[in-house]
Every structure is written in C-alpha cells, then in structure tokens.
Design a protein around this motif. Sequence first.
Motif, PDB file in Angstrom:
ATOM      1  N   LEU A  55       0.831  -1.201   0.000  1.00 13.08           N
ATOM      2  CA  LEU A  55       0.000   0.000   0.000  1.00 13.08           C
ATOM      3  C   LEU A  55       0.871   1.259   0.000  1.00 13.08           C
ATOM      4  N   LEU A  56       1.857   1.304   0.886  1.00 11.62           N
ATOM      5  CA  LEU A  56       2.735   2.469   0.966  1.00 11.62           C
ATOM      6  C   LEU A  56       3.551   2.647  -0.308  1.00 11.62           C
ATOM      7  N   TRP A  57       4.093   1.563  -0.821  1.00  7.83           N
ATOM      8  CA  TRP A  57       4.917   1.645  -2.028  1.00  7.83           C
ATOM      9  C   TRP A  57       4.078   2.055  -3.238  1.00  7.83           C
ATOM     10  N   GLU A  58       2.824   1.674  -3.256  1.00 10.59           N
ATOM     11  CA  GLU A  58       1.937   2.054  -4.367  1.00 10.59           C
ATOM     12  C   GLU A  58       1.523   3.523  -4.296  1.00 10.59           C
ATOM     13  N   HIS A  59       1.436   4.073  -3.092  1.00 13.97           N
ATOM     14  CA  HIS A  59       1.012   5.464  -2.935  1.00 13.97           C
ATOM     15  C   HIS A  59       2.162   6.467  -2.907  1.00 13.97           C
ATOM     16  N   ALA A  60       3.353   5.995  -2.615  1.00 10.78           N
ATOM     17  CA  ALA A  60       4.501   6.903  -2.526  1.00 10.78           C
ATOM     18  C   ALA A  60       4.861   7.462  -3.898  1.00 10.78           C
ATOM     19  N   ASP A  61       5.440   8.658  -3.896  1.00  8.42           N
ATOM     20  CA  ASP A  61       6.009   9.178  -5.144  1.00  8.42           C
ATOM     21  C   ASP A  61       7.537   9.145  -5.095  1.00  8.42           C
ATOM     22  N   THR A  62       8.092   9.047  -3.877  1.00  5.75           N
ATOM     23  CA  THR A  62       9.548   9.050  -3.705  1.00  5.75           C
ATOM     24  C   THR A  62       9.955   8.046  -2.634  1.00  5.75           C
ATOM     25  N   VAL A  63      11.012   7.309  -2.917  1.00  8.42           N
ATOM     26  CA  VAL A  63      11.635   6.425  -1.936  1.00  8.42           C
ATOM     27  C   VAL A  63      13.067   6.894  -1.760  1.00  8.42           C
ATOM     28  N   ILE A  64      13.408   7.209  -0.525  1.00  3.92           N
ATOM     29  CA  ILE A  64      14.782   7.575  -0.207  1.00  3.92           C
ATOM     30  C   ILE A  64      15.375   6.385   0.532  1.00  3.92           C
ATOM     31  N   TRP A  65      16.365   5.774  -0.094  1.00  3.39           N
ATOM     32  CA  TRP A  65      16.943   4.535   0.412  1.00  3.39           C
ATOM     33  C   TRP A  65      18.297   4.819   1.033  1.00  3.39           C
ATOM     34  N   LEU A  66      18.370   4.651   2.343  1.00  2.00           N
ATOM     35  CA  LEU A  66      19.639   4.759   3.063  1.00  2.00           C
ATOM     36  C   LEU A  66      20.301   3.387   2.999  1.00  2.00           C
ATOM     37  N   ASP A  67      21.104   3.186   1.990  1.00  2.00           N
ATOM     38  CA  ASP A  67      21.731   1.895   1.712  1.00  2.00           C
ATOM     39  C   ASP A  67      23.166   1.900   2.233  1.00  2.00           C
ATOM     40  N   TYR A  68      23.251   1.915   3.554  1.00  2.00           N
ATOM     41  CA  TYR A  68      24.560   1.991   4.200  1.00  2.00           C
ATOM     42  C   TYR A  68      25.081   0.589   4.509  1.00  2.00           C
ATOM     43  N   PRO A  69      26.401   0.440   4.510  1.00  2.00           N
ATOM     44  CA  PRO A  69      26.987  -0.858   4.863  1.00  2.00           C
ATOM     45  C   PRO A  69      26.835  -1.150   6.361  1.00  2.00           C
ATOM     46  N   ARG A  70      27.014  -2.411   6.699  1.00  2.00           N
ATOM     47  CA  ARG A  70      26.929  -2.832   8.112  1.00  2.00           C
ATOM     48  C   ARG A  70      27.871  -2.035   8.995  1.00  2.00           C
ATOM     49  N   ARG A  71      29.053  -1.724   8.505  1.00  2.00           N
ATOM     50  CA  ARG A  71      30.039  -1.009   9.336  1.00  2.00           C
ATOM     51  C   ARG A  71      29.544   0.373   9.738  1.00  2.00           C
ATOM     52  N   VAL A  72      28.550   0.905   9.020  1.00  2.00           N
ATOM     53  CA  VAL A  72      27.956   2.187   9.380  1.00  2.00           C
ATOM     54  C   VAL A  72      26.766   1.979  10.314  1.00  2.00           C
ATOM     55  N   VAL A  73      25.884   1.057   9.984  1.00  2.00           N
ATOM     56  CA  VAL A  73      24.649   0.917  10.768  1.00  2.00           C
ATOM     57  C   VAL A  73      24.848   0.233  12.108  1.00  2.00           C
ATOM     58  N   MET A  74      25.769  -0.718  12.190  1.00  2.00           N
ATOM     59  CA  MET A  74      25.898  -1.463  13.446  1.00  2.00           C
ATOM     60  C   MET A  74      26.337  -0.588  14.618  1.00  2.00           C
ATOM     61  N   PRO A  75      27.351   0.260  14.481  1.00  2.00           N
ATOM     62  CA  PRO A  75      27.677   1.125  15.624  1.00  2.00           C
ATOM     63  C   PRO A  75      26.503   2.031  16.011  1.00  2.00           C
ATOM     64  N   ARG A  76      25.761   2.500  15.024  1.00  2.00           N
ATOM     65  CA  ARG A  76      24.615   3.372  15.310  1.00  2.00           C
ATOM     66  C   ARG A  76      23.539   2.643  16.090  1.00  2.00           C
ATOM     67  N   VAL A  77      23.159   1.469  15.627  1.00  2.00           N
ATOM     68  CA  VAL A  77      22.075   0.747  16.292  1.00  2.00           C
ATOM     69  C   VAL A  77      22.516   0.272  17.678  1.00  2.00           C
ATOM     70  N   LEU A  78      23.780  -0.095  17.811  1.00  2.00           N
ATOM     71  CA  LEU A  78      24.285  -0.508  19.127  1.00  2.00           C
ATOM     72  C   LEU A  78      24.287   0.659  20.113  1.00  2.00           C
ATOM     73  N   ARG A  79      24.762   1.823  19.676  1.00  2.00           N
ATOM     74  CA  ARG A  79      24.755   3.006  20.559  1.00  2.00           C
ATOM     75  C   ARG A  79      23.328   3.374  20.962  1.00  2.00           C
ATOM     76  N   ARG A  80      22.422   3.380  19.985  1.00  2.00           N
ATOM     77  CA  ARG A  80      21.035   3.758  20.275  1.00  2.00           C
ATOM     78  C   ARG A  80      20.404   2.778  21.260  1.00  2.00           C
ATOM     79  N   SER A  81      20.567   1.491  21.021  1.00  2.00           N
ATOM     80  CA  SER A  81      19.968   0.500  21.914  1.00  2.00           C
ATOM     81  C   SER A  81      20.600   0.522  23.295  1.00  2.00           C
ATOM     82  N   LEU A  82      21.901   0.704  23.361  1.00  2.00           N
ATOM     83  CA  LEU A  82      22.577   0.801  24.660  1.00  2.00           C
ATOM     84  C   LEU A  82      22.050   2.008  25.432  1.00  2.00           C
ATOM     85  N   ARG A  83      21.956   3.157  24.758  1.00  2.00           N
ATOM     86  CA  ARG A  83      21.430   4.366  25.408  1.00  2.00           C
ATOM     87  C   ARG A  83      20.007   4.127  25.901  1.00  2.00           C
TER      88      ARG A  83
END
Length: 175
Positions: free
Chosen positions: A74-102
């Motif tokens: 439903l969302l993909w059919e109604h959207a006009d723009t998709v912004i894809w943050l296609d970051y590697p694991r080395r970028v996302v893992m420290p972020r998600v670990l810091r956020r969850s730890l906090r």
Amino acid sequence: MRRVLVVGISGAGKSTLARTLAGELALPYYEMDALHFTGPGWAVDKDFAARVADIAASPSWIFDSFGYPEVRDLLWEHADTVIWLDYPRRVVMPRVLRRSLRRTVRRERIFGGNRETLAAWFRRDHPAWWAWSQHAPRRSEITHRTTNPRFAPLRVVRLTTPAETRGWVRVQTKT
C-alpha cells in the motif's frame, strides 16, 4: 516529493532523515513503529492497517519505514519518492548498538511506552540482532522493489554514505 518513504535497515537513520525532511518540506511525518506499537508489552494497534491506509490516501506524508508486511505494498503504491539509506553494516551497526545501549541504560520509553531491556538484547528481534541478520535480505528486497515495474513511477534516491545523505539533504532543503 509529497509522499515519501525513507527506507533502510535499523540504525541507518531513517527517522532522523524523515523528521528533518518533514520539517524542511512541510510534510506530515509518521513514525511507523509508533503507529504499529501502541501499548505495553509491544501491543500492536488492531487498527494499524486501516490507520496507515487513511494516511497513505492523504495528499502528503513522510514515513520512516520500509513498511510492515500488512501495509508495505500500500505504501509503495502510494509513494512518489523512496529515499533509500543503503549503508553498509560497518555504518549501521555502531549506530544501532549506541542507540539500543542508550535506550537500555537510560530506560527510555519508546513506542507505546515500551522500553528496550537487557533481556531483550538476547532475542532475535532485538534491533541489533535484526540489523545484523537482516541487512542483506532487506537490501535485496529493497533492490527488488526499486527495480520492479510495478513501482516504476517511483522516484528512487539511493544514498550509500552519511556524507552523501548530508549533501543530498542540503540540496533538497536549500532556500
């Protein structure tokens, strides 16, 4: 950009980017997890799909999510723009670990008044485990959707580094 999905894996910065763009572009911002989880014990809103359908039918919005299975198409059919943050694991893992730890240490209330707990770190659905194990499958699924003729009218913006994202945002929000 009037109906925007910001997609990527947990920890990529979807919510931060969606909030920033919503403010700069005067779009209503919807936090998918806050709509989905509405009560203690990670209770799911029984009217979740209907609520998202109502929002998706409106003239403008921005969501910080790939979409839960029951509303994804439903969302993909109604959207006009998709912004894809296609970051590697080395970028996302420290972020998600810091956020969850906090969140765990500070006992921060999140969606529906719930909290991340130390015990939850050992569950497969914890954000850190999810980001690690679902990185490749999520990337594959987003790739499939962004190349699927069904969603061809979508404008897809694929950003592969935080620096690239910052530059793109500067251009989009230049006044």
